[in-house]
Scaffold this active site. Structure first.
Site, PDB file in Angstrom:
ATOM      1  N   ARG A 111      41.945  50.858  48.678  1.00  0.00           N
ATOM      2  CA  ARG A 111      42.423  49.563  49.160  1.00  0.00           C
ATOM      3  C   ARG A 111      43.756  49.258  48.481  1.00  0.00           C
ATOM      4  NH1 ARG A 111      41.482  44.092  47.037  1.00  0.00           N
ATOM      5  NH2 ARG A 111      42.088  42.626  48.665  1.00  0.00           N
ATOM      6  N   HIS A 156      48.966  40.237  49.889  1.00  0.00           N
ATOM      7  CA  HIS A 156      48.288  40.130  48.596  1.00  0.00           C
ATOM      8  C   HIS A 156      49.208  39.357  47.644  1.00  0.00           C
ATOM      9  CE1 HIS A 156      45.042  42.021  45.896  1.00  0.00           C
ATOM     10  NE2 HIS A 156      45.753  41.241  45.096  1.00  0.00           N
ATOM     11  N   GLU A 202      42.363  36.743  49.213  1.00  0.00           N
ATOM     12  CA  GLU A 202      42.028  35.524  48.474  1.00  0.00           C
ATOM     13  C   GLU A 202      42.876  34.300  48.837  1.00  0.00           C
ATOM     14  OE1 GLU A 202      42.219  36.538  44.304  1.00  0.00           O
ATOM     15  OE2 GLU A 202      40.270  37.495  44.391  1.00  0.00           O
ATOM     16  N   ASN A 331      35.904  39.539  46.751  1.00  0.00           N
ATOM     17  CA  ASN A 331      36.313  39.940  45.406  1.00  0.00           C
ATOM     18  C   ASN A 331      35.392  39.203  44.460  1.00  0.00           C
ATOM     19  OD1 ASN A 331      38.363  41.324  46.587  1.00  0.00           O
ATOM     20  ND2 ASN A 331      40.022  39.974  45.892  1.00  0.00           N
ATOM     21  N   TYR A 333      33.873  38.945  40.376  1.00  0.00           N
ATOM     22  CA  TYR A 333      33.972  39.356  38.982  1.00  0.00           C
ATOM     23  C   TYR A 333      32.961  38.662  38.083  1.00  0.00           C
ATOM     24  CZ  TYR A 333      38.467  41.463  40.145  1.00  0.00           C
ATOM     25  OH  TYR A 333      39.450  42.253  40.687  1.00  0.00           O
ATOM     26  N   GLU A 405      36.800  43.965  45.566  1.00  0.00           N
ATOM     27  CA  GLU A 405      37.245  44.065  44.157  1.00  0.00           C
ATOM     28  C   GLU A 405      36.082  43.727  43.251  1.00  0.00           C
ATOM     29  OE1 GLU A 405      40.655  41.771  42.890  1.00  0.00           O
ATOM     30  OE2 GLU A 405      41.726  42.198  44.754  1.00  0.00           O
ATOM     31  N   TRP A 453      38.316  47.278  40.986  1.00  0.00           N
ATOM     32  CA  TRP A 453      39.638  46.808  40.595  1.00  0.00           C
ATOM     33  C   TRP A 453      39.792  47.192  39.133  1.00  0.00           C
ATOM     34  CZ3 TRP A 453      43.749  44.865  43.186  1.00  0.00           C
ATOM     35  CH2 TRP A 453      44.846  44.523  42.391  1.00  0.00           C
ATOM     36  N   TRP A 461      49.444  39.506  37.070  1.00  0.00           N
ATOM     37  CA  TRP A 461      50.023  38.193  37.394  1.00  0.00           C
ATOM     38  C   TRP A 461      50.481  37.449  36.132  1.00  0.00           C
ATOM     39  CZ3 TRP A 461      51.087  39.206  42.119  1.00  0.00           C
ATOM     40  CH2 TRP A 461      50.178  39.878  42.929  1.00  0.00           C
ATOM     41  N   PHE A 469      42.944  46.428  33.618  1.00  0.00           N
ATOM     42  CA  PHE A 469      41.768  46.526  34.489  1.00  0.00           C
ATOM     43  C   PHE A 469      41.525  47.963  34.974  1.00  0.00           C
ATOM     44  CE2 PHE A 469      42.057  41.896  35.125  1.00  0.00           C
ATOM     45  CZ  PHE A 469      40.740  41.541  35.394  1.00  0.00           C
TER      46      PHE A 469
HETATM   47  C1  NOJ Z   1      41.848  39.402  42.220  1.00  0.00           C
HETATM   48  C2  NOJ Z   1      43.214  39.710  42.734  1.00  0.00           C
HETATM   49  O1  NOJ Z   1      43.147  40.039  44.095  1.00  0.00           O
HETATM   50  C3  NOJ Z   1      43.933  40.786  41.954  1.00  0.00           C
HETATM   51  O2  NOJ Z   1      45.258  40.759  42.343  1.00  0.00           O
HETATM   52  C4  NOJ Z   1      43.756  40.553  40.472  1.00  0.00           C
HETATM   53  O3  NOJ Z   1      44.517  41.434  39.723  1.00  0.00           O
HETATM   54  C5  NOJ Z   1      42.289  40.663  40.134  1.00  0.00           C
HETATM   55  N1  NOJ Z   1      41.573  39.641  40.855  1.00  0.00           N
HETATM   56  C6  NOJ Z   1      41.970  40.486  38.661  1.00  0.00           C
HETATM   57  O4  NOJ Z   1      42.261  39.214  38.258  1.00  0.00           O
END
Ligand code: NOJ
Length: 522
Positions: A111, A156, A202, A331, A333, A405, A453, A461, A469
């Site tokens: 992806r 993205h 997102e 996504n 986490y 993700e 991910w 960011w 990651f």
């Molecule tokens: C979601 C985002 O799509 C991705 O860009 C980001 O790096 C990861 N989460 C981790 O925060």
């Protein structure tokens, strides 16, 4: 003699019970660790995920235009570490090597996202950039050559800066025209080989972070703008989906979906209002994106609480939105505690309409909801994935779903490369979340793929390169990639000792490549 024998028997008994204890531990550990590839359907997609701005670099090369993130990351103070992604992983130059890494992992899907400014440096106000087209053509062809499905995100988080400057980007309905224009170029140029399209990554997180918290470009802090932005994003998706379905889908045979940011919530206090806060948080944040695309309107929960403040879709818009996704990407986490802010007080500045008037936190009475990670709001709660999938399954009639993700960060520690390479925690994380996903699938959820991910460390960011990651460690001086323990674990998980099933999988993969008319060298 008798005493000695008794003593011997007692000792033997102790040794035996010690042995059985060890055995029990091994069994119970192995019980936790018995996550296997064959617990997932044979055709399941297992991949890794990245995005253009976070990995490509080469921001001034190949005719690319500037994006909102190029500009934003250069403003002092915006990125915690003062870094930017001008070079990032230099994936723009090293993509062939990166595809080899993917192939060595044994993944069957990748992806990634397309940089809008690389295809249309000035949005629809300028020409298509042939070098950009050639770059993504080469990525796609080289993936297919190795039996790896391209799973492509159109947006993205990175927007051509020109669109921000001209009319305020996502705040303006004009963006719908631009997004449709961009999407159609991608369908036309890449859709003969790309079978999985995600329109937006997102939109809920982007509207929240960029227009409520001011953390992402254009760095605005407003209570109501996030609704406008989400509205325009949803309508932009609908436009792209309409173009895809009416002009390309039938002959190209692919599918189009969207990717939503999710966290699972648990009530902060054992009280009805917090249990309602959990439902509200999910309804606003997750279903605020998905309900319009599946049912043609915002969730009843949002209408109920927001009334006239919630933007409205016209009859035509609602029609275009309704049923406009073939699959849901999530996504995921972490889980968080949710606390009601309608009937009870919340910390100042923590009750937002966009988030359903719910305050979320990782801690209850100072105790974390799961093991903390270096990302302040990411905690390890594997069961949360199963619950989230269950939520999607129930609310959306078991629509095909992909976990687009999932992963965990390591905090960069200068001089600690060796430590970072031994990422046992990531291995345990992946085992736990995959086991949770396997349970959801056993319970009937139509989940069709899972992406870690990320393939490699990249630009996180506002955290810059501090959060790692990746399954691969990236040395940002030399750009060398080194597999972490987790990369080896993922490879072993995906390609266990050759079995009939595995052979079948390889045959299937080569069929994928053959079918697309691409030379196969696997
Ligand atoms: C979601 C985002 O799509 C991705 O860009 C980001 O790096 C990861 N989460 C981790 O925060």
């Amino acid at each position: 003699m008798g005493t000695i024998r008794t003593h011997y028997l007692i000792r033997r008994g102790r040794v035996l019970s010690l042995l059985s204890l060890i055995l029990a531990c091994i069994v119970s550990n192995s019980h936790e660790e018995t996550i296997r590839r064959n617990q997932f359907p044979v055709e399941f997609l297992f991949g890794t995920s990245t995005s253009a701005y976070q990995t490509e670099g080469a921001i001034l090369e190949g005719g690319r235009g500037l994006s909102n993130w190029d500009v934003f990351s250069h403003v002092p103070g915006k990125i915690e570490t003062g870094e930017n992604a001008d070079t990032a992983d230099d994936h723009y130059h090293l993509y062939l090597q990166d595809i080899d890494l993917m192939h060595s992992l044994g993944i069957n899907a990748y992806r990634f996202s397309i940089s809008w400014a690389r295809i249309l440096p000035r949005g629809r106000f300028g020409d298509v950039n042939p070098t950009g087209i050639a770059f993504y053509n080469s990525i796609i062809d080289n993936l297919l050559r190795r039996g790896i499905e391209p799973f492509v995100t159109l947006y993205h988080h990175d927007l051509p800066q020109e669109l921000e400057d001209r009319y305020g980007g996502w705040l303006s309905p004009l963006i719908q025209e631009d997004f449709g224009y961009f999407a159609e170029i991608c369908f036309r140029r890449f859709g003969d080989r790309v079978k999985y399209w995600s329109s937006l990554n997102e939109p809920n997180l982007y509207a929240h972070f960029a227009y409520l918290r001011g953390m992402y470009p254009p760095g605005r802090r407003s209570e109501m703008e996030p609704f406008t932005v989400l509205h325009n994003m949803l309508l932009s998706h609908a436009r792209a989906a309409y173009l895809y379905r009416s002009r390309y889908q039938q002959k190209q045979g692919g599918s189009i979906g969207i990717v939503v940011n999710t966290a699972m919530y648990e009530p902060l206090r054992d009280e009805a209002v917090d249990r309602e806060a959990v439902s509200r948080a999910l309804a606003f944040y997750v279903s605020g994106v998905l309900d319009p695309l599946i049912h043609g309107d915002y969730p009843p929960e949002m209408r109920h609480h927001l009334g006239a403040r919630l933007p409205k879709f016209s009859v035509e818009e609602s029609k275009a939105l309704n049923g406009s996704i073939d699959f849901i990407g999530i996504n995921h986490y972490s889980s968080l505690y949710a606390k009601d802010c309608i009937n009870s007080p919340c910390p100042t500045g923590e009750s937002h309409a966009f988030l359903g008037f719910v305050y979320t936190t990782g801690f209850r009475d100072g105790v974390a909801i799961g093991e903390p990670t270096p990302m302040p709001r990411f905690f390890i709660v594997p069961d949360g994935l199963e619950k989230m999938v269950e939520y999607i399954k129930t609310r959306y009639n078991n629509k095909p779903t992909f976990v687009t993700e999932n992963g965990i960060a390591q905090l960069d520690q200068p001089g600690q490369r060796e430590v970072l390479l031994h990422d046992n925690k990531r291995v345990e994380f992946l085992k736990g979340y995959l086991a949770s996903l396997a349970r959801a699938i056993r319970n009937g959820a139509d989940v069709r793929g899972y992406f870690v991910w990320s393939l490699m460390d990249n630009f996180e960011w506002t955290n810059g390169f501090r959060m790692r990651f990746g399954l691969y460690y990236v040395d940002y001086q030399t750009l060398e990639r080194t597999p972490k323990l987790s990369a080896k674990w993922y490879r072993d998980f995906l390609t266990p000792n050759a079995t009939d099933e595995y052979d079948d999988l390889l045959v299937k993969r080569s069929r994928v490549a053959n079918w697309r008319g691409v030379e196969v060298d696997i």
